[in-house]
Design an enzyme around this catalytic site. Structure first.
Site, mmCIF file in Angstrom:
data_model
loop_
_atom_site.group_PDB
_atom_site.id
_atom_site.type_symbol
_atom_site.label_atom_id
_atom_site.label_comp_id
_atom_site.label_asym_id
_atom_site.label_seq_id
_atom_site.Cartn_x
_atom_site.Cartn_y
_atom_site.Cartn_z
ATOM 1 N NE ARG A 206 -3.579 2.282 2.533
ATOM 2 C CZ ARG A 206 -4.160 2.685 3.641
ATOM 3 N NH1 ARG A 206 -4.100 1.944 4.736
ATOM 4 N NH2 ARG A 206 -4.823 3.818 3.670
ATOM 5 C CG HIS A 207 -0.716 4.997 -0.878
ATOM 6 N ND1 HIS A 207 -0.774 5.834 0.203
ATOM 7 C CD2 HIS A 207 -1.992 4.623 -1.133
ATOM 8 C CE1 HIS A 207 -2.028 5.984 0.576
ATOM 9 N NE2 HIS A 207 -2.800 5.241 -0.209
ATOM 10 C CG ASN A 213 -3.132 8.068 4.226
ATOM 11 O OD1 ASN A 213 -2.109 7.634 3.714
ATOM 12 N ND2 ASN A 213 -4.345 7.751 3.778
ATOM 13 N NE ARG A 254 -3.894 7.786 -2.308
ATOM 14 C CZ ARG A 254 -4.855 8.276 -3.074
ATOM 15 N NH1 ARG A 254 -4.588 9.286 -3.897
ATOM 16 N NH2 ARG A 254 -6.067 7.740 -3.058
ATOM 17 C CD GLU A 279 -8.659 3.205 -2.551
ATOM 18 O OE1 GLU A 279 -8.929 2.245 -3.302
ATOM 19 O OE2 GLU A 279 -8.388 3.040 -1.342
ATOM 20 C CG HIS A 348 -4.854 3.505 -3.903
ATOM 21 N ND1 HIS A 348 -4.610 4.816 -3.607
ATOM 22 C CD2 HIS A 348 -4.466 3.327 -5.193
ATOM 23 C CE1 HIS A 348 -4.085 5.417 -4.685
ATOM 24 N NE2 HIS A 348 -3.993 4.531 -5.653
HETATM 25 O O1 F6P Z 1 -6.886 5.634 2.960
HETATM 26 C C1 F6P Z 1 -7.959 6.147 2.376
HETATM 27 C C2 F6P Z 1 -8.558 5.252 1.299
HETATM 28 O O2 F6P Z 1 -7.585 4.704 0.444
HETATM 29 C C3 F6P Z 1 -9.580 6.117 0.530
HETATM 30 O O3 F6P Z 1 -9.056 6.825 -0.556
HETATM 31 C C4 F6P Z 1 -10.629 5.103 0.170
HETATM 32 O O4 F6P Z 1 -11.877 5.702 -0.103
HETATM 33 C C5 F6P Z 1 -10.631 4.220 1.414
HETATM 34 O O5 F6P Z 1 -9.297 4.174 1.889
HETATM 35 C C6 F6P Z 1 -11.122 2.826 1.188
HETATM 36 O O6 F6P Z 1 -11.333 2.188 2.416
HETATM 37 P P1 F6P Z 1 -12.819 1.983 2.986
HETATM 38 O O7 F6P Z 1 -13.533 1.224 1.921
HETATM 39 O O8 F6P Z 1 -12.616 1.183 4.236
HETATM 40 O O9 F6P Z 1 -13.458 3.317 3.205
#
Ligand code: F6P
Length: 394
Positions: A206-207, A213, A254, A279, A348
């Site tokens: 993961r980045h 974040n 990222r 992502e 991601h």
């Molecule tokens: O860290 C953030 C991220 O990569 C967001 O860009 C993305 O929407 C999310 O995590 C995905 O995780 P979850 O589905 O648990 O919200």
């Protein structure tokens, strides 16, 4: 093997040999292209060499094909079990020749097809870097290779009425047609291999930490923080001794910023940004924090909580709708890396969950909760013989 250039034949041939050898089946590849390059080198690079009316070219290629058939036959007579003739073998005439020359052997034709334009482009671009095209600009090499493919197309007769062949969609490991009329030794093993998505070592990362974040914000195209850069540098050191020829990333800053320091410590490594690994698109919620979503759009927040896998962000995506593109990204990455010993994907959180669930069975309702930390990576091995998932700190 049968198929136009850049359809994944050599990758499949190499992996097949490795797999058969594991079962103590004595197997060797006879590659016409390699022999051509060895005996004639650069002067067979020009596309006109492949023109069906170029008598000298046709003759030389026939001679090479016969040399390899002769070598293959002798190999089989001297204790070899499986000879793989790795060449285009696209004309009926050539296949006739193989049959008559190898008339005492069981012959299985494996035809590789793949007409996915994007993958073809990428794999032609990759071929253009081969030593064979040294001396040509990248663009000229690509043009030259495409013309070569056209000449092969003009003599191509796909497998139709012949005995013992499988037609394989080599991007998706799917058998499109299967005609087996005789007893083909090891066929069960070969068939199973052909349909297995295999990856020797996939490092799924993961980045590193981003500014978003820190604020718990989702989506966007934020850069790495200094801590994120340090994480990328630590990864680079960790992987320094491994040979990573390809790093697949998303198109977001990222992931590319995480891959760059890793690339710098490698002798030869290409970063390939793929849109398929972007992502999850959170639509109307892009760039918001989870707290803001809960306060400002409680209906979105609670509906997603209720069924996270199937929930689709208004104007965006859900895990369920990402599946197709992420699977496609995985296929692309595996195809383009051509059976490399190690490949790396920097993705991601949501994307990596989908990638993991491609190889590791999880109930869909659990997929959106798979643990994807930023200070560890997953090492995945998925072959016909071994499945391994390891979460490792770096
Ligand atoms: O860290 C953030 C991220 O990569 C967001 O860009 C993305 O929407 C999310 O995590 C995905 O995780 P979850 O589905 O648990 O919200």
């Amino acid at each position: 093997m049968v198929g136009l250039p850049a359809r994944g034949k050599s990758t499949i041939a190499r992996k097949l040999r490795e797999n058969l050898s594991r079962d103590h089946i004595i197997c060797r590849i006879f590659n016409n292209g390699q022999l051509r390059r060895r005996i004639r080198g650069q002067d067979t690079t020009s596309p006109e060499f492949y023109h069906p009316d170029n008598k000298a070219g046709v003759q030389l290629r026939e001679r090479i094909a016969l040399t390899n058939l002769d070598r293959a036959r002798r190999f089989l007579e001297n204790g070899g079990h499986v000879a793989i003739i790795d060449a285009t073998n696209v004309s009926l005439k050539r296949r006739e020749k193989i049959r008559s020359f190898m008339d005492r052997c069981d012959i299985l034709f494996i035809e590789c097809v793949n007409d996915d334009e994007e993958i073809l482009e990428a794999s032609i671009r990759h071929k253009a870097n081969l030593p064979e095209f040294r001396g040509l600009s990248a663009q000229m090499a690509i043009e030259s290779f495409k013309r070569r493919i056209q000449y092969y197309k003009s003599i191509y007769t796909p497998m139709e009425n012949e005995d013992n062949f499988v037609k394989l969609d080599s991007l998706n490991n799917r058998i499109l047609r299967e005609e087996i009329s005789g007893e083909i030794p090891y066929y069960d093993l070969i068939r199973d291999f052909l349909v297995t998505d295999s990856v020797k070592n996939l490092y799924l990362i993961r980045h590193g930490e981003t500014y978003f974040n820190l604020e718990n914000r989702i989506g966007g195209d934020s850069s790495l923080t200094s801590n994120g850069v340090k994480q990328a540098e630590a990864l680079a050191k960790y992987f320094k001794k491994k040979n990573i020829p390809f790093i697949f990333t998303s198109k977001k800053k990222r992931t590319i910023q995480t891959a760059e320091p890793i690339q710098r410590l490698q002798a030869s490594c290409t970063i390939v940004p793929l849109e398929e690994f972007n992502e999850i698109d959170s639509g109307v919620c892009e760039c918001m924090s989870y707290e803001e979503i809960r306060a400002q759009m409680p209906e979105v927040y609670y509906a997603r909580k209720q069924d996270k896998y199937n929930y689709v962000y208004p104007g965006g995506e859900g895990y369920v709708t990402m599946k197709e593109r992420v699977d496609r990204g995985i296929k692309k990455a595996l195809f383009l890396s051509g059976g490399a010993e190690n490949i790396m994907i920097v993705g991601h959180r949501a994307v990596n969950r989908m990638i993991l669930s491609h190889f590791l069975y999880r109930r869909t309702e659990d997929v959106p909760y798979i643990y994807i930390p930023q200070d560890k990576f997953y090492h995945i091995v998925a072959t016909q013989y071994k499945k391994l998932f390891q979460l490792k700190p770096y």
